[in-house]
Design a protein around this motif. Structure first.
Motif, PDB file in Angstrom:
ATOM      1  N   VAL A 156       0.927  -1.272   0.117  1.00 55.71           N
ATOM      2  CA  VAL A 156      -0.048   0.034   0.215  1.00 55.71           C
ATOM      3  C   VAL A 156       0.886   1.405  -0.088  1.00 55.71           C
ATOM      4  CG1 VAL A 156      -1.718  -1.233   1.235  1.00 55.71           C
ATOM      5  CG2 VAL A 156      -0.167   0.218   2.759  1.00 55.71           C
ATOM      6  N   ALA A 157       0.187   2.227  -0.052  1.00 55.97           N
ATOM      7  CA  ALA A 157       0.995   3.696  -0.152  1.00 55.97           C
ATOM      8  C   ALA A 157       1.567   4.204   1.031  1.00 55.97           C
ATOM      9  CB  ALA A 157       0.087   4.765  -0.768  1.00 55.97           C
ATOM     10  N   PHE A 158       2.727   4.849   1.030  1.00 51.22           N
ATOM     11  CA  PHE A 158       3.315   5.227   2.163  1.00 51.22           C
ATOM     12  C   PHE A 158       2.740   6.728   2.437  1.00 51.22           C
ATOM     13  CE2 PHE A 158       6.779   7.800   4.173  1.00 51.22           C
ATOM     14  CZ  PHE A 158       6.614   7.579   5.432  1.00 51.22           C
ATOM     15  N   GLY A 159       2.218   7.223   3.383  1.00 53.28           N
ATOM     16  CA  GLY A 159       1.701   8.593   3.480  1.00 53.28           C
ATOM     17  C   GLY A 159       2.975   9.734   4.020  1.00 53.28           C
ATOM     18  N   ILE A 160       2.713   9.768   5.433  1.00 49.59           N
ATOM     19  CA  ILE A 160       3.648  10.747   6.051  1.00 49.59           C
ATOM     20  C   ILE A 160       4.170  10.270   7.229  1.00 49.59           C
ATOM     21  CG2 ILE A 160       2.364  12.674   5.040  1.00 49.59           C
ATOM     22  CD1 ILE A 160       1.663  12.174   8.702  1.00 49.59           C
ATOM     23  N   VAL A 161       5.218  10.885   7.738  1.00 52.01           N
ATOM     24  CA  VAL A 161       5.686  11.017   9.255  1.00 52.01           C
ATOM     25  C   VAL A 161       5.151  12.068   9.809  1.00 52.01           C
ATOM     26  CG1 VAL A 161       7.732  10.876  10.543  1.00 52.01           C
ATOM     27  CG2 VAL A 161       7.890   9.873   8.229  1.00 52.01           C
ATOM     28  N   ASP A 162       4.374  11.945  10.950  1.00 55.67           N
ATOM     29  CA  ASP A 162       4.189  12.865  12.031  1.00 55.67           C
ATOM     30  C   ASP A 162       5.197  13.339  12.929  1.00 55.67           C
ATOM     31  OD1 ASP A 162       3.265  14.354  14.065  1.00 55.67           O
ATOM     32  OD2 ASP A 162       1.273  14.247  13.021  1.00 55.67           O
ATOM     33  N   LEU A 163       6.051  14.343  12.681  1.00 59.78           N
ATOM     34  CA  LEU A 163       7.170  14.602  13.534  1.00 59.78           C
ATOM     35  C   LEU A 163       6.818  14.903  15.058  1.00 59.78           C
ATOM     36  CD1 LEU A 163       9.113  17.036  11.500  1.00 59.78           C
ATOM     37  CD2 LEU A 163       9.041  14.791  11.215  1.00 59.78           C
ATOM     38  N   SER A 164       5.644  14.658  15.498  1.00 64.31           N
ATOM     39  CA  SER A 164       5.364  15.079  16.899  1.00 64.31           C
ATOM     40  C   SER A 164       6.168  14.492  17.839  1.00 64.31           C
ATOM     41  CB  SER A 164       4.155  14.993  17.163  1.00 64.31           C
ATOM     42  OG  SER A 164       3.043  15.726  16.147  1.00 64.31           O
ATOM     43  N   LEU A 165       6.434  15.332  18.811  1.00 66.27           N
ATOM     44  CA  LEU A 165       6.961  14.693  20.031  1.00 66.27           C
ATOM     45  C   LEU A 165       5.909  14.261  20.863  1.00 66.27           C
ATOM     46  CD1 LEU A 165      10.210  17.215  20.928  1.00 66.27           C
ATOM     47  CD2 LEU A 165      10.000  14.856  19.387  1.00 66.27           C
ATOM     48  N   ALA A 166       5.842  12.862  21.107  1.00 64.15           N
ATOM     49  CA  ALA A 166       4.437  12.663  21.876  1.00 64.15           C
ATOM     50  C   ALA A 166       5.105  11.792  23.292  1.00 64.15           C
ATOM     51  CB  ALA A 166       3.605  11.553  20.908  1.00 64.15           C
ATOM     52  N   PRO A 167       4.688  12.635  24.215  1.00 66.00           N
ATOM     53  CA  PRO A 167       5.217  12.212  25.645  1.00 66.00           C
ATOM     54  C   PRO A 167       4.433  10.786  26.114  1.00 66.00           C
ATOM     55  CG  PRO A 167       3.726  13.833  26.019  1.00 66.00           C
ATOM     56  CD  PRO A 167       3.619  13.781  24.452  1.00 66.00           C
ATOM     57  N   THR A 168       4.935   9.969  27.126  1.00 64.94           N
ATOM     58  CA  THR A 168       4.485   9.273  27.893  1.00 64.94           C
ATOM     59  C   THR A 168       4.584   9.446  29.282  1.00 64.94           C
ATOM     60  OG1 THR A 168       6.188   7.675  28.178  1.00 64.94           O
ATOM     61  CG2 THR A 168       4.886   7.587  26.042  1.00 64.94           C
ATOM     62  N   PRO A 169       3.563   8.900  30.245  1.00 65.52           N
ATOM     63  CA  PRO A 169       4.035   8.946  31.647  1.00 65.52           C
ATOM     64  C   PRO A 169       5.201   8.769  32.124  1.00 65.52           C
ATOM     65  CG  PRO A 169       1.736   8.318  31.281  1.00 65.52           C
ATOM     66  CD  PRO A 169       2.495   8.068  29.760  1.00 65.52           C
ATOM     67  N   GLU A 170       6.063   8.193  31.665  1.00 66.43           N
ATOM     68  CA  GLU A 170       7.388   7.440  32.045  1.00 66.43           C
ATOM     69  C   GLU A 170       8.319   8.780  32.243  1.00 66.43           C
ATOM     70  OE1 GLU A 170       9.532   4.157  30.513  1.00 66.43           O
ATOM     71  OE2 GLU A 170       7.606   3.689  29.382  1.00 66.43           O
ATOM     72  N   VAL A 171       8.909   8.631  33.269  1.00 64.88           N
ATOM     73  CA  VAL A 171       9.855   9.544  33.456  1.00 64.88           C
ATOM     74  C   VAL A 171      11.068   9.252  32.476  1.00 64.88           C
ATOM     75  CG1 VAL A 171      11.673  10.427  34.919  1.00 64.88           C
ATOM     76  CG2 VAL A 171       9.523   9.907  36.026  1.00 64.88           C
ATOM     77  N   GLY A 172      11.336  10.463  31.915  1.00 65.88           N
ATOM     78  CA  GLY A 172      12.569  10.365  30.896  1.00 65.88           C
ATOM     79  C   GLY A 172      11.885  10.442  29.384  1.00 65.88           C
ATOM     80  N   ASP A 173      10.553  10.537  29.374  1.00 65.12           N
ATOM     81  CA  ASP A 173       9.977  10.738  27.980  1.00 65.12           C
ATOM     82  C   ASP A 173       8.774  11.752  27.926  1.00 65.12           C
ATOM     83  OD1 ASP A 173       9.823   9.579  25.349  1.00 65.12           O
ATOM     84  OD2 ASP A 173       8.075   8.089  26.034  1.00 65.12           O
ATOM     85  N   SER A 174       9.663  12.828  28.043  1.00 66.95           N
ATOM     86  CA  SER A 174       8.508  13.987  28.692  1.00 66.95           C
ATOM     87  C   SER A 174       8.959  15.158  27.986  1.00 66.95           C
ATOM     88  CB  SER A 174       8.508  14.260  30.183  1.00 66.95           C
ATOM     89  OG  SER A 174       8.202  15.691  30.263  1.00 66.95           O
ATOM     90  N   VAL A 175       7.820  15.746  26.995  1.00 64.00           N
ATOM     91  CA  VAL A 175       8.151  17.195  26.582  1.00 64.00           C
ATOM     92  C   VAL A 175       8.546  18.064  27.651  1.00 64.00           C
ATOM     93  CG1 VAL A 175       7.369  19.102  25.195  1.00 64.00           C
ATOM     94  CG2 VAL A 175       6.865  16.689  24.525  1.00 64.00           C
ATOM     95  N   GLY A 176       7.868  18.311  28.585  1.00 63.76           N
ATOM     96  CA  GLY A 176       8.245  19.321  30.000  1.00 63.76           C
ATOM     97  C   GLY A 176       9.730  19.048  30.279  1.00 63.76           C
ATOM     98  N   GLU A 177      10.218  17.943  30.530  1.00 61.74           N
ATOM     99  CA  GLU A 177      11.502  17.626  30.648  1.00 61.74           C
ATOM    100  C   GLU A 177      12.465  18.428  29.714  1.00 61.74           C
ATOM    101  OE1 GLU A 177      12.779  13.822  31.937  1.00 61.74           O
ATOM    102  OE2 GLU A 177      10.790  13.500  32.741  1.00 61.74           O
ATOM    103  N   ILE A 178      12.143  18.283  28.602  1.00 61.68           N
ATOM    104  CA  ILE A 178      13.083  19.051  27.622  1.00 61.68           C
ATOM    105  C   ILE A 178      13.034  20.480  27.828  1.00 61.68           C
ATOM    106  CG2 ILE A 178      13.470  19.625  25.112  1.00 61.68           C
ATOM    107  CD1 ILE A 178      11.702  16.955  24.374  1.00 61.68           C
ATOM    108  N   LEU A 179      11.948  21.090  28.099  1.00 58.18           N
ATOM    109  CA  LEU A 179      11.914  22.446  28.596  1.00 58.18           C
ATOM    110  C   LEU A 179      12.852  22.692  29.616  1.00 58.18           C
ATOM    111  CD1 LEU A 179       8.207  23.438  27.801  1.00 58.18           C
ATOM    112  CD2 LEU A 179      10.130  23.370  26.275  1.00 58.18           C
ATOM    113  N   GLN A 180      12.668  21.844  30.674  1.00 61.71           N
ATOM    114  CA  GLN A 180      13.512  21.892  32.006  1.00 61.71           C
ATOM    115  C   GLN A 180      15.071  21.749  31.665  1.00 61.71           C
ATOM    116  OE1 GLN A 180      11.404  18.810  34.279  1.00 61.71           O
ATOM    117  NE2 GLN A 180      10.618  20.303  35.312  1.00 61.71           N
ATOM    118  N   VAL A 181      15.557  20.920  30.867  1.00 56.75           N
ATOM    119  CA  VAL A 181      16.964  20.943  30.571  1.00 56.75           C
ATOM    120  C   VAL A 181      17.376  22.074  29.610  1.00 56.75           C
ATOM    121  CG1 VAL A 181      17.113  18.406  30.780  1.00 56.75           C
ATOM    122  CG2 VAL A 181      16.756  19.263  28.279  1.00 56.75           C
TER     123      VAL A 181
END
Lengths: 199, 458
Positions: free
Chosen positions: B272-297
């Motif tokens: 089938v066709a390949f569409g797009i890559v969504d570049l979103s940084l999507a967090p999870t509740p796990e520590v270390g996988d957070s957009v908020g932590e990027i702002l903190q560093v």
């Protein structure tokens, strides 16, 4: 055309490549492939050299040694008997990385495990830095061997030795380190011959 | 031989920094399934989904095995059901929802998006009926996700739809009271919805797409955080924000490339066709996988403090720049998700009072998503919820960008209480709504907020 494999080892000094390639040139040889590295101050070079007529390997060796006398070269010259033909046709190239505690026999054990599975190592660099051991190799997996199987096997094997083992397709490294377009299928098989399209 | 540093950098992204392919989302067009008979419609939907997605699980496992990159979720997005099931009554819509739910389970995907209506300029009877059916659908199905596009820059904002959605949220929350109103977490209300968005809960198979397409959503907050952290820790002198942006850009490049490689291979194997890559940084509740932590560093230690919006803007832009160089097939939302309950650092900032609803709204003006996964008091009236939606949609409509709202009025709980959604949906303290109840008359006017002027942009 007659091809010979030449290997040269010596303590690393400026001018060895010039000396070795000069000897070959003087004898009428043409270098068709060359790989050289320096490891812990030791120089090693391996060359594939083509001559229009058959030569005496010992004669070429003596010429190289004589010309590089001041470098005290250790030289071997072998006729190329066609072993360059790919031993694992159709296989994909994977990068295997091993990280962990250094202990004697690490490489021997891992290489044995790979040999049992028919995995062909084509490039390997390993280094112990104090207690830490790091090994990165390029290897071809035979077509029948599923990467996930080898990965699971080696992870378990590594854990028993206190090491982490990672098996990753080279395309991951090409994609993340080179700006060229992403292509499906291995870079070695650009048509993606292992991709099964059902429709 | 590959450079050792390159090998270890790429390996470190997977090994230490949780790089994965967050979602492989198969988009399937269902418009040809339409039928005046409900049973026929449902049967056609099931057959078509089995045809395209029957091997999705198997192929994802093969590709994951080949590359050693985890594929965390498999999902399906279908054509907006308001169109496919037009002409059917509420019972018919429920039957379609249950068919989607069951078929998604059958092919081994965790969510199916597309119980969707696009009503930015006005609604058909079918679209209105679909919105009215949402409380029942979202409370009685496991996997069905919904989205409603209520505004675009070209059409303006449909306030009638927004007013109705305020009531839908209240009703859905009440029906899923035992799970803190979780049904609302499966409903995204969009302004300027992209038509190729693979991220749930807002995914649907939009107009202009082929019969079947594979879209990819990459993850990567942990990877970006680690890169910025290393830069800050190891630099001889304090890196400038320009240098931090460059680091994020080059990391986004690597992350995007992995997504494109996996997506292209999955699509090729399925034919089938390949569409797009969504570049979103999507967090999870796990520590270390957070957009908020990027702002903190980056130096914003207290999320919500002045500077948070600027830092998020830098992050969002750098991610887009790196990703757009990595792939010509970039789409979806493509930015940093500030999904509060799903992001441990953001949820902590809410709990300690640093991050308020007003600040979150300001931050959404520079990121791609909006007010996402935000728990509010259960006694919030429907008009206040609608006004909150209208504010957020207006930010997107006026600024020519996508925004979205995913809020959960948690029944029986008030500001400061804990809302727990579980799994990837996380948990958070309930945020108060300032001056709630103060905009009822505005919402009750209804009608449509006209489309904004496209010249004289300031």
């Amino acid at each position: 055309m007659h091809t010979y494999i030449v290997t040269v080892t010596a303590a690393d000094r400026v001018g060895i490549v010039h000396s070795v390639t000069g000897s070959i040139s003087e004898q009428g040889g043409n270098i068709i492939e060359l790989s050289q590295t320096v490891l812990r101050g030791y120089f090693t070079i391996i060359l594939a050299v083509a001559f229009p007529e058959a030569i005496d390997p010992r004669g070429l060796r003596d010429v190289i040694v004589a010309r590089g006398e001041r470098f005290d070269l250790k030289v071997a010259v072998l006729p190329d008997e066609g072993h360059h033909i790919d031993p694992v046709p159709g296989g994909d190239r994977f990068i295997l990385t091993v990280l962990g505690q250094d202990s004697p026999g690490n490489i021997y054990r891992i290489a044995g495990k790979l040999a049992d599975r028919g995995v062909n190592i084509v490039d390997l660099h390993a280094r112990s830095d104090g207690p830490n051991f790091r090994l990165i190799m390029e290897a071809f997996l035979p077509p029948h061997l599923k990467p996930a199987e080898l990965r699971a096997d080696l992870e378990q094997f590594g854990a028993e030795l206190g090491m982490e083992v990672y098996v990753q397709h080279e395309d991951i490294f090409l994609a993340t380190n080179e700006p060229r377009p992403v292509r499906v299928g291995s870079s070695r098989n650009p048509e993606g011959s292992d991709v099964v399209v059902p429709h | 031989m590959y450079r050792t540093e390159d090998v270890l950098t790429t390996l470190g992204m997977v090994r230490q920094h949780k790089l994965d392919v967050r979602t492989v989302t198969m988009g399937v067009d269902l418009q040809s399934c339409a039928s005046p008979d409900v049973a026929t419609l449902c049967d056609r939907i099931r057959t078509r989904l089995l045809h395209y997605a029957g091997r999705l699980r198997e192929v994802c496992q093969e590709v994951q095995g080949r590359y050693g990159i985890p594929i965390v979720n498999r999902r399906i997005a279908v054509s907006p059901i308001a169109g496919v099931a037009a002409g059917h009554d509420t019972e018919g819509l429920i039957a379609v929802a249950r068919t989607l739910d069951a078929t998604a389970a059958e092919v081994g995907v965790d969510l199916v998006g597309g119980f969707t209506a696009q009503v930015q300029k006005g609604w058909t009877e079918a679209e209105k009926r679909l919105i009215e059916a949402l409380p029942l659908v979202l409370s009685t199905t496991q996997r069905v996700c919904s989205s409603v596009n209520v505004g675009t820059t070209a059409a303006g904002i449909n306030m009638d739809a927004i007013a109705l959605l305020g009531h839908v949220l209240k009703d859905t929350a009440e029906r899923t009271r035992s799970h803190d109103g979780f049904g609302c977490a499966k409903l995204v209300i969009f302004g300027n919805a992209p038509t190729d968005n693979p991220f749930m809960a807002g995914a649907f198979h939009g107009a202009g797409e082929p019969d079947c397409v594979i879209n990819i959503g990459v993850s990567g907050p942990g990877v970006v955080k680690a890169a910025v952290e290393d830069l800050v820790a190891n630099a001889q002198t304090r890196p400038t924000l320009g240098e931090i942006a460059e680091e994020i850009k080059s990391t986004a490049f690597r992350v995007t490339r992995v997504g494109e490689l996996i997506g292209r291979e999955v699509a090729a194997r399925l034919g089938v066709a390949f569409g797009i890559v969504d570049l979103s940084l999507a967090p999870t509740p796990e520590v270390g996988d957070s957009v908020g932590e990027i702002l903190q560093v980056m130096g914003v230690k207290r999320l919500g403090a002045p500077g948070s919006t600027a830092a998020l803007a830098l992050l969002n832009d750098a991610v887009k720049k790196g990703g757009s160089f990595a792939s010509s097939s970039v789409g979806g939302l493509s930015g940093a998700f500030v999904a509060v309950s799903e992001d441990a650092a953001l949820a902590d900032a809410v709990a300690c009072g640093d991050l308020t609803l007003a600040k979150l709204e300001a931050m959404t003006a520079v990121c791609s998503v909006g007010l996402d996964m935000i728990a509010v008091p259960g006694d919030t009236d429907a008009e206040t919820l609608a006004a909150l939606i209208a504010d957020e949609v207006a930010i997107g409509v006026i600024n020519h960008k996508t925004t979205a709202v995913r809020i959960i009025p948690v029944p029986g709980k008030g500001a400061g209480d804990r809302a727990v959604f579980g799994g990837l949906f996380g948990e958070m303290d309930i945020l108060p709504i300032h001056a709630a109840g103060g905009s009822g008359d505005f919402v009750r006017h209804g009608g449509r907020i006209p489309a904004p002027l496209s010249s004289l942009r300031n």
